[in-house]
Design a protein around this motif. Sequence first.
Motif, mmCIF file in Angstrom:
data_model
loop_
_atom_site.group_PDB
_atom_site.id
_atom_site.type_symbol
_atom_site.label_atom_id
_atom_site.label_comp_id
_atom_site.label_asym_id
_atom_site.label_seq_id
_atom_site.Cartn_x
_atom_site.Cartn_y
_atom_site.Cartn_z
ATOM 1 N N THR A 71 26.916 18.761 -3.552
ATOM 2 C CA THR A 71 26.852 19.830 -2.556
ATOM 3 C C THR A 71 26.552 21.162 -3.233
ATOM 4 O O THR A 71 26.800 21.325 -4.440
ATOM 5 C CB THR A 71 28.177 19.916 -1.760
ATOM 6 O OG1 THR A 71 27.991 20.746 -0.627
ATOM 7 C CG2 THR A 71 29.313 20.467 -2.617
ATOM 8 N N LEU A 72 26.030 22.090 -2.465
ATOM 9 C CA LEU A 72 25.751 23.427 -2.981
ATOM 10 C C LEU A 72 27.063 24.171 -3.195
ATOM 11 O O LEU A 72 27.945 24.152 -2.327
ATOM 12 C CB LEU A 72 24.876 24.199 -1.985
ATOM 13 C CG LEU A 72 24.623 25.669 -2.346
ATOM 14 C CD1 LEU A 72 23.514 25.776 -3.376
ATOM 15 C CD2 LEU A 72 24.282 26.489 -1.104
ATOM 16 N N VAL B 73 24.091 29.994 -8.328
ATOM 17 C CA VAL B 73 24.493 28.866 -7.481
ATOM 18 C C VAL B 73 23.970 27.578 -8.111
ATOM 19 O O VAL B 73 23.072 27.594 -8.958
ATOM 20 C CB VAL B 73 23.948 29.022 -6.045
ATOM 21 C CG1 VAL B 73 24.394 30.349 -5.450
ATOM 22 C CG2 VAL B 73 22.418 28.897 -6.013
ATOM 23 N N SER B 74 24.522 26.443 -7.661
ATOM 24 C CA SER B 74 24.045 25.168 -8.180
ATOM 25 C C SER B 74 24.415 24.050 -7.211
ATOM 26 O O SER B 74 25.117 24.270 -6.219
ATOM 27 C CB SER B 74 24.641 24.890 -9.567
ATOM 28 O OG SER B 74 23.936 23.831 -10.196
ATOM 29 N N ILE B 75 23.922 22.858 -7.516
ATOM 30 C CA ILE B 75 24.270 21.652 -6.771
ATOM 31 C C ILE B 75 25.137 20.800 -7.692
ATOM 32 O O ILE B 75 24.689 20.387 -8.762
ATOM 33 C CB ILE B 75 23.014 20.841 -6.374
ATOM 34 C CG1 ILE B 75 21.975 21.723 -5.680
ATOM 35 C CG2 ILE B 75 23.399 19.656 -5.504
ATOM 36 C CD1 ILE B 75 22.373 22.204 -4.312
ATOM 37 N N LEU B 76 26.377 20.528 -7.300
ATOM 38 C CA LEU B 76 27.316 19.836 -8.177
ATOM 39 C C LEU B 76 28.004 18.681 -7.450
ATOM 40 O O LEU B 76 28.149 18.706 -6.217
ATOM 41 C CB LEU B 76 28.374 20.816 -8.691
ATOM 42 C CG LEU B 76 27.887 21.856 -9.711
ATOM 43 C CD1 LEU B 76 28.987 22.857 -10.018
ATOM 44 C CD2 LEU B 76 27.413 21.178 -10.993
ATOM 45 N N PRO C 118 28.467 22.684 4.075
ATOM 46 C CA PRO C 118 29.032 21.365 3.764
ATOM 47 C C PRO C 118 28.251 20.181 4.327
ATOM 48 O O PRO C 118 28.371 19.070 3.821
ATOM 49 C CB PRO C 118 30.440 21.433 4.382
ATOM 50 C CG PRO C 118 30.383 22.535 5.389
ATOM 51 C CD PRO C 118 29.382 23.518 4.874
ATOM 52 N N THR C 119 27.452 20.401 5.365
ATOM 53 C CA THR C 119 26.672 19.281 5.910
ATOM 54 C C THR C 119 25.419 19.001 5.091
ATOM 55 O O THR C 119 24.778 17.962 5.264
ATOM 56 C CB THR C 119 26.269 19.568 7.367
ATOM 57 O OG1 THR C 119 25.478 20.761 7.411
ATOM 58 C CG2 THR C 119 27.507 19.740 8.243
ATOM 59 N N MET C 120 25.071 19.914 4.205
ATOM 60 C CA MET C 120 23.845 19.747 3.399
ATOM 61 C C MET C 120 24.186 19.106 2.055
ATOM 62 O O MET C 120 24.039 19.696 0.993
ATOM 63 C CB MET C 120 23.155 21.099 3.191
ATOM 64 C CG MET C 120 22.658 21.732 4.472
ATOM 65 S SD MET C 120 21.833 23.320 4.207
ATOM 66 C CE MET C 120 20.333 22.797 3.346
ATOM 67 N N GLN C 121 24.672 17.868 2.128
ATOM 68 C CA GLN C 121 25.000 17.129 0.923
ATOM 69 C C GLN C 121 23.912 16.107 0.612
ATOM 70 O O GLN C 121 23.099 15.761 1.473
ATOM 71 C CB GLN C 121 26.346 16.426 1.075
ATOM 72 C CG GLN C 121 27.535 17.367 1.122
ATOM 73 C CD GLN C 121 28.856 16.631 0.949
ATOM 74 O OE1 GLN C 121 28.919 15.411 0.994
ATOM 75 N NE2 GLN C 121 29.918 17.388 0.739
ATOM 76 N N ILE C 122 23.898 15.648 -0.627
ATOM 77 C CA ILE C 122 23.041 14.529 -1.015
ATOM 78 C C ILE C 122 23.900 13.536 -1.780
ATOM 79 O O ILE C 122 24.954 13.899 -2.320
ATOM 80 C CB ILE C 122 21.834 14.971 -1.883
ATOM 81 C CG1 ILE C 122 22.306 15.702 -3.151
ATOM 82 C CG2 ILE C 122 20.872 15.813 -1.088
ATOM 83 C CD1 ILE C 122 21.200 15.971 -4.131
ATOM 84 N N SER C 123 23.462 12.300 -1.814
ATOM 85 C CA SER C 123 24.237 11.268 -2.519
ATOM 86 C C SER C 123 23.405 10.656 -3.634
ATOM 87 O O SER C 123 22.167 10.698 -3.612
ATOM 88 C CB SER C 123 24.681 10.179 -1.541
ATOM 89 O OG SER C 123 23.557 9.538 -0.965
#
Length: 289
Positions: A160-161, A230-233, A252-257
Amino acid sequence: MNVDFELYRSFISIYKSGSVSKAALARFMTQPAMSQHLSSLEAMIGEPLFIRQPRKMVPTKKGVELYAKLIASIENLETISWQLGANQTDVIRIGTPAEYFSSVLLKKFSRSPFRLSLKFGELEPLFLQLEEDNIDIMVATKHLSVQGFECVKLYEEQFTLVTSENVSTADVEDIETWLVQQKWISYGLDLPIIRRFWRDHYNKRPPLSPTHVIPDLRIVLSAVENGMGVSILPTYLIQDSLKDHKVFAPFPTMQISNDLFVGYKLANKEKPLIKESLAVLMSVYEARS
């Protein structure tokens, strides 16, 4: 004739690794001690077991013959030893991303009887270590489709961001425009994970370059906490920081798996130490699935 069982174990280790130095490392011995084991065994047998080449120990005909006679018995003795509970000092060699081990696996293995020998790194270098028998098991960020190896899903990690400011969708008119305007902290120059984030949510490559490149996710998190960008962690890494309000997950809805796998040589699958270690690893997946 009385023979020290350890001489045979050292011979097997040299045969498998093709190197006295690698065998010594695997058995937690010095290289001179390993060489002495081999010399003693060759003196007892009366002929060389290996041809010494610059970068590899090549088994002689007698060496191949001895290995074929010994390997089943040695592995059977080690299995019996393990089952009797006498083998508590066995070493399991694991290759894994450092941040995943420190954040997730360390707690699991802290309660296991194994001694750990860890190698940290990314997919390709770790797979080479697995191929060369320098590690027994690896945690892989992609599925390994290679003959002679098995790869099992371990865990689906969520990314997530994260930011150092408590921003919300109500504060942002256009999320993509806002994202492009930020200073980005990336694991690598090619924007790993950030590319995935943009592709999944905007169906294109990210129109940005990283401000900072830091090849350790734990330090990336610290940099976000300190307002560097910022980052994606992965969510497993940021839980404490979120709870302490050191970072925020504004969308929070903009997640990746991304799936994590555990890989090992098929030939080693039934070894007790491998099976017990895999059980520990898979318990992580079972607890989080």
